[in-house]
Design a protein around this motif. Structure first.
Motif, PDB file in Angstrom:
ATOM      1  N   SER A 177      40.714  17.392 -47.079  1.00 40.83           N
ATOM      2  CA  SER A 177      39.545  16.634 -47.288  1.00 40.83           C
ATOM      3  C   SER A 177      38.702  16.257 -46.593  1.00 40.83           C
ATOM      4  CB  SER A 177      40.795  14.687 -46.514  1.00 40.83           C
ATOM      5  OG  SER A 177      40.243  15.612 -45.179  1.00 40.83           O
ATOM      6  N   ALA A 178      38.122  17.057 -45.877  1.00 42.41           N
ATOM      7  CA  ALA A 178      36.432  18.319 -45.900  1.00 42.41           C
ATOM      8  C   ALA A 178      36.217  18.791 -46.677  1.00 42.41           C
ATOM      9  CB  ALA A 178      36.778  18.409 -44.374  1.00 42.41           C
ATOM     10  N   PHE A 179      36.854  19.519 -47.325  1.00 37.11           N
ATOM     11  CA  PHE A 179      36.456  19.928 -48.486  1.00 37.11           C
ATOM     12  C   PHE A 179      35.587  19.265 -49.871  1.00 37.11           C
ATOM     13  CE2 PHE A 179      39.352  23.717 -47.563  1.00 37.11           C
ATOM     14  CZ  PHE A 179      38.258  24.721 -47.264  1.00 37.11           C
ATOM     15  N   VAL A 180      36.850  18.336 -49.779  1.00 36.71           N
ATOM     16  CA  VAL A 180      36.946  17.207 -51.279  1.00 36.71           C
ATOM     17  C   VAL A 180      35.211  16.328 -51.104  1.00 36.71           C
ATOM     18  CG1 VAL A 180      37.459  15.047 -52.560  1.00 36.71           C
ATOM     19  CG2 VAL A 180      39.040  17.329 -52.577  1.00 36.71           C
ATOM     20  N   ILE A 181      35.746  16.099 -49.807  1.00 34.41           N
ATOM     21  CA  ILE A 181      34.464  15.714 -48.839  1.00 34.41           C
ATOM     22  C   ILE A 181      33.000  15.351 -48.441  1.00 34.41           C
ATOM     23  CG2 ILE A 181      33.664  13.670 -47.528  1.00 34.41           C
ATOM     24  CD1 ILE A 181      36.748  12.420 -47.187  1.00 34.41           C
ATOM     25  N   VAL A 182      32.690  16.860 -48.019  1.00 39.37           N
ATOM     26  CA  VAL A 182      31.434  17.759 -48.183  1.00 39.37           C
ATOM     27  C   VAL A 182      31.855  18.042 -48.931  1.00 39.37           C
ATOM     28  CG1 VAL A 182      30.538  19.431 -47.400  1.00 39.37           C
ATOM     29  CG2 VAL A 182      32.132  17.924 -45.943  1.00 39.37           C
ATOM     30  N   THR A 183      31.970  18.664 -50.241  1.00 46.44           N
ATOM     31  CA  THR A 183      31.436  18.465 -51.572  1.00 46.44           C
ATOM     32  C   THR A 183      30.576  18.082 -52.474  1.00 46.44           C
ATOM     33  OG1 THR A 183      33.344  20.401 -51.873  1.00 46.44           O
ATOM     34  CG2 THR A 183      32.054  19.724 -54.099  1.00 46.44           C
ATOM     35  N   ALA A 184      31.650  16.559 -52.666  1.00 44.19           N
ATOM     36  CA  ALA A 184      31.157  15.067 -53.392  1.00 44.19           C
ATOM     37  C   ALA A 184      29.861  14.805 -52.060  1.00 44.19           C
ATOM     38  CB  ALA A 184      32.213  14.417 -52.668  1.00 44.19           C
ATOM     39  N   TYR A 185      29.707  14.802 -51.000  1.00 45.55           N
ATOM     40  CA  TYR A 185      28.393  14.532 -50.237  1.00 45.55           C
ATOM     41  C   TYR A 185      27.052  15.786 -51.158  1.00 45.55           C
ATOM     42  CZ  TYR A 185      29.641  11.766 -46.024  1.00 45.55           C
ATOM     43  OH  TYR A 185      29.712  10.452 -45.494  1.00 45.55           O
ATOM     44  N   VAL A 186      27.853  16.320 -50.501  1.00 44.23           N
ATOM     45  CA  VAL A 186      26.283  17.523 -51.076  1.00 44.23           C
ATOM     46  C   VAL A 186      26.126  17.050 -52.834  1.00 44.23           C
ATOM     47  CG1 VAL A 186      26.364  19.923 -51.816  1.00 44.23           C
ATOM     48  CG2 VAL A 186      27.034  19.365 -49.755  1.00 44.23           C
ATOM     49  N   ALA A 187      27.201  16.838 -53.451  1.00 44.10           N
ATOM     50  CA  ALA A 187      26.731  17.082 -55.158  1.00 44.10           C
ATOM     51  C   ALA A 187      26.281  15.373 -55.477  1.00 44.10           C
ATOM     52  CB  ALA A 187      28.673  16.954 -55.750  1.00 44.10           C
ATOM     53  N   LEU A 188      26.585  14.695 -54.273  1.00 45.85           N
ATOM     54  CA  LEU A 188      26.142  13.409 -54.786  1.00 45.85           C
ATOM     55  C   LEU A 188      24.395  13.067 -53.686  1.00 45.85           C
ATOM     56  CD1 LEU A 188      25.974  10.054 -55.009  1.00 45.85           C
ATOM     57  CD2 LEU A 188      27.114   9.899 -52.431  1.00 45.85           C
ATOM     58  N   GLY A 189      24.514  14.185 -52.601  1.00 47.46           N
ATOM     59  CA  GLY A 189      22.842  14.367 -52.148  1.00 47.46           C
ATOM     60  C   GLY A 189      22.080  15.372 -53.524  1.00 47.46           C
ATOM     61  N   VAL A 190      22.144  16.246 -54.324  1.00 47.06           N
ATOM     62  CA  VAL A 190      21.928  16.742 -54.843  1.00 47.06           C
ATOM     63  C   VAL A 190      21.296  15.611 -56.075  1.00 47.06           C
ATOM     64  CG1 VAL A 190      21.661  18.627 -56.711  1.00 47.06           C
ATOM     65  CG2 VAL A 190      22.734  19.129 -54.497  1.00 47.06           C
ATOM     66  N   TYR A 191      22.749  14.738 -57.255  1.00 46.56           N
ATOM     67  CA  TYR A 191      22.072  14.470 -57.680  1.00 46.56           C
ATOM     68  C   TYR A 191      21.123  13.261 -57.905  1.00 46.56           C
ATOM     69  CZ  TYR A 191      23.421  10.576 -60.828  1.00 46.56           C
ATOM     70  OH  TYR A 191      23.542   9.896 -62.392  1.00 46.56           O
ATOM     71  N   VAL A 192      21.322  12.562 -56.167  1.00 46.30           N
ATOM     72  CA  VAL A 192      20.345  11.554 -56.191  1.00 46.30           C
ATOM     73  C   VAL A 192      19.297  11.822 -55.877  1.00 46.30           C
ATOM     74  CG1 VAL A 192      20.184   9.538 -53.975  1.00 46.30           C
ATOM     75  CG2 VAL A 192      22.098   9.583 -55.071  1.00 46.30           C
ATOM     76  N   GLY A 193      19.082  12.935 -55.159  1.00 38.67           N
ATOM     77  CA  GLY A 193      17.743  13.529 -54.717  1.00 38.67           C
ATOM     78  C   GLY A 193      16.831  14.089 -56.094  1.00 38.67           C
ATOM     79  N   PHE A 194      17.494  14.760 -57.539  1.00 36.37           N
ATOM     80  CA  PHE A 194      17.310  14.332 -59.019  1.00 36.37           C
ATOM     81  C   PHE A 194      16.824  14.037 -59.549  1.00 36.37           C
ATOM     82  CE2 PHE A 194      18.191  19.407 -58.163  1.00 36.37           C
ATOM     83  CZ  PHE A 194      17.302  19.757 -58.642  1.00 36.37           C
ATOM     84  N   LEU A 195      17.450  12.877 -59.433  1.00 35.01           N
ATOM     85  CA  LEU A 195      17.589  10.809 -59.862  1.00 35.01           C
ATOM     86  C   LEU A 195      16.197  11.037 -59.454  1.00 35.01           C
ATOM     87  CD1 LEU A 195      18.722   9.084 -61.761  1.00 35.01           C
ATOM     88  CD2 LEU A 195      19.886   8.184 -59.552  1.00 35.01           C
ATOM     89  N   TYR A 196      16.228  10.489 -58.267  1.00 37.47           N
ATOM     90  CA  TYR A 196      14.733  10.177 -57.542  1.00 37.47           C
ATOM     91  C   TYR A 196      13.960  10.719 -58.080  1.00 37.47           C
ATOM     92  CZ  TYR A 196      16.724   6.533 -54.858  1.00 37.47           C
ATOM     93  OH  TYR A 196      17.750   5.072 -54.544  1.00 37.47           O
ATOM     94  N   ALA A 197      13.560  12.261 -57.879  1.00 36.40           N
ATOM     95  CA  ALA A 197      12.546  13.062 -58.473  1.00 36.40           C
ATOM     96  C   ALA A 197      12.443  12.703 -60.107  1.00 36.40           C
ATOM     97  CB  ALA A 197      13.272  14.281 -58.303  1.00 36.40           C
ATOM     98  N   ASP A 198      13.695  12.935 -60.941  1.00 32.83           N
ATOM     99  CA  ASP A 198      13.200  12.631 -62.459  1.00 32.83           C
ATOM    100  C   ASP A 198      12.746  11.566 -62.860  1.00 32.83           C
ATOM    101  OD1 ASP A 198      14.203  15.031 -63.047  1.00 32.83           O
ATOM    102  OD2 ASP A 198      16.036  14.591 -63.726  1.00 32.83           O
ATOM    103  N   THR A 199      13.113  10.491 -61.509  1.00 36.82           N
ATOM    104  CA  THR A 199      12.543   8.730 -62.427  1.00 36.82           C
ATOM    105  C   THR A 199      11.529   8.774 -61.567  1.00 36.82           C
ATOM    106  OG1 THR A 199      14.622   7.614 -61.788  1.00 36.82           O
ATOM    107  CG2 THR A 199      12.729   6.317 -61.947  1.00 36.82           C
ATOM    108  N   ALA A 200      10.388   9.651 -60.851  1.00 34.27           N
ATOM    109  CA  ALA A 200       9.579   9.667 -60.071  1.00 34.27           C
ATOM    110  C   ALA A 200       8.282  10.548 -61.268  1.00 34.27           C
ATOM    111  CB  ALA A 200       9.270  10.348 -58.978  1.00 34.27           C
ATOM    112  N   GLU A 201       8.860  11.252 -61.437  1.00 23.78           N
ATOM    113  CA  GLU A 201       7.819  12.153 -62.531  1.00 23.78           C
ATOM    114  C   GLU A 201       8.150  10.817 -64.008  1.00 23.78           C
ATOM    115  OE1 GLU A 201      10.044  15.622 -62.939  1.00 23.78           O
ATOM    116  OE2 GLU A 201       9.804  16.556 -61.641  1.00 23.78           O
ATOM    117  N   ARG A 202       8.724  10.745 -64.538  1.00 22.48           N
ATOM    118  CA  ARG A 202       8.810  10.191 -65.286  1.00 22.48           C
ATOM    119  C   ARG A 202       8.041   8.271 -65.669  1.00 22.48           C
ATOM    120  NH1 ARG A 202      14.736  10.526 -66.156  1.00 22.48           N
ATOM    121  NH2 ARG A 202      15.339  11.545 -67.083  1.00 22.48           N
ATOM    122  N   ALA A 203       8.115   7.907 -63.800  1.00 20.13           N
ATOM    123  CA  ALA A 203       6.886   7.133 -64.050  1.00 20.13           C
ATOM    124  C   ALA A 203       5.479   7.491 -63.991  1.00 20.13           C
ATOM    125  CB  ALA A 203       7.837   6.396 -62.727  1.00 20.13           C
TER     126      ALA A 203
END
Length: 417
Positions: A177-203
């Motif tokens: 469960s730690a492997f799964v949850i931490v991997t999900a945290y990292v993936a989600l954090g990177v995704y959200v970070g790039f999502l906000y960056a892409d949105t900001a760049e487009r704006a």
């Protein structure tokens, strides 16, 4: 009873919304998003703590109760939004300290094989998501502490604490469960970070395009490029042969008195927009509007070989536009036009509300020609008449007393040859 149940059903979302938006009244932009994320995690983390505590107790009610008590400490994070609303630094220290201490206790009790030490990877990420990157020093310190705790746990805490009894099955479940949850945290954090960056760049791209369009609307493209390349340079050009056209709506003051303010603006907007389109088509440079007067020039910012011809065509077409729009006001619409050709000085003054302006005797004389003109007619100076040659038709008006100049021989421009 049903009504009471319905009321409870609607109160929960309202309370949750109140909790998530607590302390966000004065925030906006990234700070608002970060505070709402903090508040949302403050509601979710206690649920995780309760779940782990229940898991430990159900697995072994006697041997894992200390770990269950420590997991319950995660419920203290529910105070996080209330601390952040009063002092963000205190909230930063409180959240980071609670997370590190509780996680360290759990890893010490359950050992490396539980995989719980992997959660140290998520603590700096949560700090960034909830507080941004403004506090670099504390963030670096927190990352160093979490890295040290992770390494220490991996090397030193190879077995559970002596007073803890934990089965291999539970350790395997916790590790997976730690492997799964931490991997999900990292993936989600990177995704959200790039999502906000892409949105900001487009704006930013959209806003940059809008600012470029606005800049090129206010200034000629060449002048705008020069200002962008050298923002602090002085734009001052001496142009030897420019045709200036002034147009003014005749008797506009009494016309405007019969209209409400919105109608006045609509009339000017319709007529001047038609003039703008005409100037673009004939490649003239609109200088400005002053009340109900319209000023346009040919041969600037770049010199052309036939500025007088361009300006004359513009003036004749302006009369046609005015005639076509005559019905939009009760007493009809007519314009007076004056035109002169000669040297000018052009440039940009100041650094606010910029526009490309033009000065000189040529401008003054063109303005006087408009003042001396008549409704529905175009008055020319000798210089303008000479440059137009036989390509247009004229009607001699004779000498006209021009303020600041004296008597000037003038002509009416009547059409194209």
């Amino acid at each position: 009873m049903q009504e009471r149940a319905d009321r409870r059903e609607w109160q929960l979302p309202k309370r949750l919304a109140w909790f998530i938006n607590y302390g966000t009244g004065d925030l906006s932009g990234p700070e608002l998003r970060q505070r709402r994320t903090l508040n949302g995690l403050s509601a979710l983390i206690p649920i995780s703590g309760l779940s782990y505590a229940a898991l430990y107790l159900m697995s072994d009610a006697r041997g894992l109760w200390p770990a269950a008590l420590v997991a319950l400490l995660f419920c203290l994070i529910v105070a996080w939004p209330f601390i952040a609303a009063r002092n963000e630094v205190a909230a930063w220290v409180y959240g980071a300290g609670l997370a590190v201490i509780v996680q360290a206790l759990l890893v010490w009790m359950l050992g490396r094989d539980s995989g719980l030490h992997l959660y140290f990877l998520s603590i700096p990420a949560i700090a960034i998501v909830c507080f941004g990157t403004r506090r670099v020093g504390p963030l670096v310190g927190l990352t160093a502490i979490c890295a040290a705790a992770l390494v220490y746990s991996e090397v030193m805490l190879t077995e559970p604490a002596a007073f803890i009894r934990v089965g291999d099955g539970l350790l395997t479940f916790l590790q997976v469960s730690a492997f799964v949850i931490v991997t999900a945290y990292v993936a989600l954090g990177v995704y959200v970070g790039f999502l906000y960056a892409d949105t900001a760049e487009r704006a930013l791209e959209v806003e940059y395009g809008r600012s470029e369009d606005l800049l090129y609307t206010l200034l000629p493209q060449e002048i705008a490029r020069r200002l962008k390349a050298e923002p602090h340079t002085t734009i001052a050009d001496s142009l030897p042969n420019v045709a200036i056209v002034f147009a003014d709506i005749a008797n506009f003051t009494p016309i405007a008195a019969k209209l409400d303010p919105q109608e006045v603006v609509q009339v000017l907007n319709r007529v001047f927009r038609a003039f703008d389109a005409l100037a673009d088509r004939l490649d003239l440079e609109k200088i400005k509007t002053i009340g109900d007067a319209y000023m346009v020039a040919a041969g600037m910012p770049n010199s052309v070989g036939d500025p007088a011809h361009r300006a004359a065509n513009m003036a004749l077409d302006m009369l046609e536009i005015a005639e076509a729009h005559a019905s939009i006001v009760p007493d009809g619409l007519q314009i007076r036009i004056g035109m002169h050709v000669g040297p000018v000085v052009a440039g940009v003054i100041g650094n606010r509300k910029l526009f490309y302006d033009v000065w000189g005797e040529t401008v003054n004389v063109a303005s006087r020609m408009e003042s001396c003109s008549a409704p529905g007619r175009i008055l020319l100076t000798p210089a303008a008449r000479a440059q137009l040659g036989d390509d247009f038709t004229f009607e001699k008006r004779g000498e006209t007393e021009v303020k600041g100049v004296g008597p000037v021989e003038t002509w009416w421009l009547t059409g194209r040859a």
